[in-house]
Enzyme design. Structure first.
Site, PDB file in Angstrom:
ATOM      1  N   TRP A 241     -28.034 -28.746   4.950  1.00 39.91           N
ATOM      2  CA  TRP A 241     -28.753 -29.349   6.072  1.00 39.91           C
ATOM      3  C   TRP A 241     -30.232 -29.496   5.740  1.00 39.91           C
ATOM      4  CZ3 TRP A 241     -26.165 -26.162  10.571  1.00 39.91           C
ATOM      5  CH2 TRP A 241     -24.878 -26.677  10.772  1.00 39.91           C
TER       6      TRP A 241
ATOM      7  N   ASN B 137     -28.637 -38.468   0.460  1.00 44.14           N
ATOM      8  CA  ASN B 137     -28.196 -39.448   1.451  1.00 44.14           C
ATOM      9  C   ASN B 137     -28.819 -39.249   2.827  1.00 44.14           C
ATOM     10  OD1 ASN B 137     -26.251 -41.497   2.641  1.00 44.14           O
ATOM     11  ND2 ASN B 137     -25.656 -39.654   3.770  1.00 44.14           N
TER      12      ASN B 137
ATOM     13  N   ARG C 233     -25.353 -32.066  -9.160  1.00 48.19           N
ATOM     14  CA  ARG C 233     -24.168 -32.446  -8.394  1.00 48.19           C
ATOM     15  C   ARG C 233     -24.736 -33.143  -7.160  1.00 48.19           C
ATOM     16  NH1 ARG C 233     -22.170 -31.971  -2.979  1.00 48.19           N
ATOM     17  NH2 ARG C 233     -19.913 -32.039  -3.032  1.00 48.19           N
TER      18      ARG C 233
ATOM     19  N   ASP D 123     -24.464 -34.755  -3.570  1.00 48.09           N
ATOM     20  CA  ASP D 123     -23.691 -34.743  -2.335  1.00 48.09           C
ATOM     21  C   ASP D 123     -23.563 -36.163  -1.769  1.00 48.09           C
ATOM     22  OD1 ASP D 123     -22.445 -33.009  -0.326  1.00 48.09           O
ATOM     23  OD2 ASP D 123     -24.014 -33.759   1.015  1.00 48.09           O
TER      24      ASP D 123
ATOM     25  N   HIS E 200     -22.177 -42.527   0.027  1.00 44.14           N
ATOM     26  CA  HIS E 200     -22.877 -42.977   1.241  1.00 44.14           C
ATOM     27  C   HIS E 200     -24.264 -43.545   0.946  1.00 44.14           C
ATOM     28  CE1 HIS E 200     -19.663 -41.661   3.865  1.00 44.14           C
ATOM     29  NE2 HIS E 200     -19.528 -40.650   3.041  1.00 44.14           N
TER      30      HIS E 200
ATOM     31  N   GLU F  96     -20.395 -36.615  -5.733  1.00 48.91           N
ATOM     32  CA  GLU F  96     -19.260 -36.417  -4.840  1.00 48.91           C
ATOM     33  C   GLU F  96     -18.910 -37.762  -4.211  1.00 48.91           C
ATOM     34  OE1 GLU F  96     -18.074 -34.195  -0.659  1.00 48.91           O
ATOM     35  OE2 GLU F  96     -20.040 -35.062  -0.963  1.00 48.91           O
TER      36      GLU F  96
ATOM     37  N   GLY G 150      -8.932 -39.885  -1.995  1.00 41.57           N
ATOM     38  CA  GLY G 150      -7.580 -39.372  -2.158  1.00 41.57           C
ATOM     39  C   GLY G 150      -6.974 -39.847  -3.463  1.00 41.57           C
TER      40      GLY G 150
END
Ligand code: NAG
Ligand code: NAG
Ligand code: NAG
Ligand code: NAG
Ligand code: NAG
Ligand code: NAG
Length: 532
Positions: free
Chosen positions: A103, A141, A220, A222, A226, A246, A250
């Protein structure tokens, strides 16, 4: 020989002060942890952490450093830690405290809940002195808020014009996924406008300084999907280190594969193979081995470089493997594929202790309740790491993986000289589930199962017959003579160069010798310069 300590540490910093590239990460294996949950300071109450409560539990960068032996002894050569920058500070949110670090509020500051800049540097120095890498999780993002009309002055980007205006995400609409806000109405995640040239420039300067200041080896990233794809190449160029994004997904390979390459990122987390391994190996589950072979074949043609993908079975967002599949053999067999096929293997802390929490927040258990026991799973992972760490010093990483056979009960793959056979039948013994594996080896060739050190002999026409009358354990076979120098199954850790009986003198063996001489050569070179 005696070297003064000061000179040694001077040498160590000279040797480690270099940004790690994708190529340097290819042979690593990664232990992912959440700083708050990995280790407690001495004297803290070990029974006070309930993941369901979503509170801080007390882990820090210092307590990670104090417990690095546990990670290094399991054979890991890198760690990935949760985000290090300052987070939301204010009244408790609907989803608790920002113990996980995602956050973000102000990226120009470190998160003082986890320690000081010196603590972080000490951790990273310690890792480097063990020849281990640090991967830091970064969130680009979005920031975090508790309403859709936040006061932007507390953030790093202080002007509302540097954010997209609020809209909830319409899933499946790419523009919306990139520009609208993640989160929900209780904890909205304001979306930074990564097309704004000021934002782009400031993010670039920030990441360049962060990587330099703390000697970070990899990132890495996040929520990478997006952000518009063309943001990433310049951002990662500024960072100058390996970037693994990331891109949540699926079984479908295409939507994930497009994010790897010069148009986007060095690497992405391997969600398609993760999803396929759940389909193929979870018990109970569809036991669909075809899902694994399908994703394997598609990955080979669609990903730019499968050798750089981040292979995983657990992380901070998905349910732990043991929650969806209790039989530990299902985990072991799936892990063998993650280690022995292409890709960088990743373990999420607690996986080695068979933790079984469901999705967020139950999959963020405190590790200390395990007492850091060298459990069977820990030992299994250690064996996989030891073997792969040996292989990566040969030409194994450059060899293509191919499927030798599939059956309803499992799959056999080959990469370099190594044949791995994974089954989904689970622990109970079964008859009539044999897998006949066609190998390229001559009949009567001697092989070793590196997981048990049992000797195997190749059968007629090169077949290896794997049966499960004692239960569904995985098998990793290597020609016996090629294990020389591995330190495994009675072999010494050093090459016996004077052994003229040695039959195999593969390129792998030679390049492994070269690799082990390289640091020595660098060292001598440095001394030559130093003495001049
Ligand atoms: C904030 O952005 C608006 C719109 O682009 C601009 O007019 C204003 O000058 C900016 N304010 C500051 C303090 O930069
Ligand atoms: C997709 O999302 C964008 C951004 O919210 C929106 O402007 C656009 O109308 C959406 N497209 C469709 C087809 O709904
Ligand atoms: C198994 O997976 C394949 C490939 O993803 C899929 O086409 C097939 O429908 C699946 N079969 C079952 C029984 O789920
Ligand atoms: C999976 O997680 C849920 C929620 O934490 C829990 O109730 C359940 O017992 C877990 N299952 C196993 C097998 O541990
Ligand atoms: C860890 O140690 C504590 C204290 O000795 C003990 O009560 C607990 O059962 C141990 N836990 C495990 C998983 O071994
Ligand atoms: C497998 O076959 C053997 C020999 O016929 C028999 O003794 C054993 O009970 C069988 N095991 C199972 C799990 O069916």
């Amino acid at each position: 020989m005696y070297f003064p300590a000061a000179l040694l540490s001077l040498f160590a910093s000279f040797y480690s002060a270099r940004a790690a590239t994708a190529e340097q990460w290819r042979g690593r294996s990664i232990y992912q942890l959440i700083t708050d949950r990995f280790a407690l300071p001495e004297g803290a109450n070990p029974n006070a952490c309930d993941p369901g409560k979503q509170d801080f539990c007390g882990g820090t960068w210092k307590t990670i450093r104090e417990n690095l032996d546990y990670i290094e002894n399991a054979g890991f050569t890198a760690i990935w830690i949760s985000p290090i920058n300052q987070n939301y500070e204010g009244p408790r949110s609907a989803y608790g405290e920002p113990y996980h670090g995602y956050w973000i509020q102000d990226i120009s500051q470190l998160n003082d809940r986890f320690g000081t800049a010196d603590d972080l540097k000490a951790l990273i120095n310690d890792l480097h002195s063990r020849d281990m890498y640090i991967m830091v999780d970064v969130v680009v993002n979005n920031v975090m808020a508790t309403s859709t009309t936040p006061d932007y002055s507390k953030y790093f980007f202080k002007n509302a014009s540097m954010y997209h205006s609020y809209c909830p995400i319409q899933w499946g609409n790419t523009t919306s996924e990139q520009n609208c806000w993640l989160g929900d109405d209780k904890v909205p995640l304001p979306d930074v406008d990564t097309t704004n040239p000021t934002v782009v420039a400031q993010y670039g300067d920030w990441i360049q300084n962060l990587v330099k200041e703390y000697d970070i080896d990899g990132l890495r990233i996040d929520a990478a999907k997006h952000v518009q794809m063309d943001f990433w190449p310049q951002f990662c160029a500024k960072a100058g280190v390996f970037c693994m994004g990331e891109v949540f997904g699926g079984l479908e390979v295409d939507p994930i594969a497009q994010y790897q390459g010069p148009q986007a990122l060095d690497s992405v987390l391997n969600f398609p193979m993760y999803s396929a391994l759940v389909e193929g190996f979870a018990i109970p589950g569809p036991g669909n081995i075809t899902a694994v072979s399908t994703v394997f074949e598609q990955s080979r043609s669609k990903f730019k470089d499968t050798g750089l993908l981040g292979n995983f079975l657990e992380n901070q967002d998905v349910s732990r493997w043991h929650n969806i599949s209790v039989d530990p053999q299902s985990l072991y067999n799936a892990m063998v594929l993650n280690w022995m096929m292409d890709g960088i293997p990743i373990i999420y802390y607690g996986q080695e202790q068979l933790f079984s929490g469901a999705a967020d927040p139950y999959n963020r258990e405190p590790l200390w309740t395990s007492n850091y026991t060298e459990s069977d799973t820990y030992k299994f992972i250690k064996a996989l790491n030891q073997f792969r760490n040996f292989l990566v010093k040969t030409d194994w990483l450059e060899q293509e993986t191919h499927i030798l056979t599939t059956s309803p009960y499992g799959i056999a793959v080959m990469k370099g000289q190594v044949i791995s056979v994974a089954t989904n039948i689970g622990s109970p013994p079964r008859n009539n589930t044999n897998i006949a594996v066609p190998s390229p080896y001559d009949p009567s060739s001697e092989m070793t199962n590196v997981l048990t050190c049992q000797q195997w002999v190749v059968g007629s026409e090169g077949y290896l017959d794997v049966e499960y009358t004692k239960g569904g354990t995985p098998v990793i076979l290597m020609p016996r003579s090629s294990l020389e120098g591995s330190g495994l199954c009675g072999n010494s850790l050093t090459q016996n160069a004077g052994n003229s009986d040695r039959q195999v003198s593969s390129a792998g063996t030679l390049s492994s010798l070269r690799m082990s001489l390289l640091p020595l050569a660098t060292f001598l070179l440095f001394w030559t310069f130093y003495l001049l």
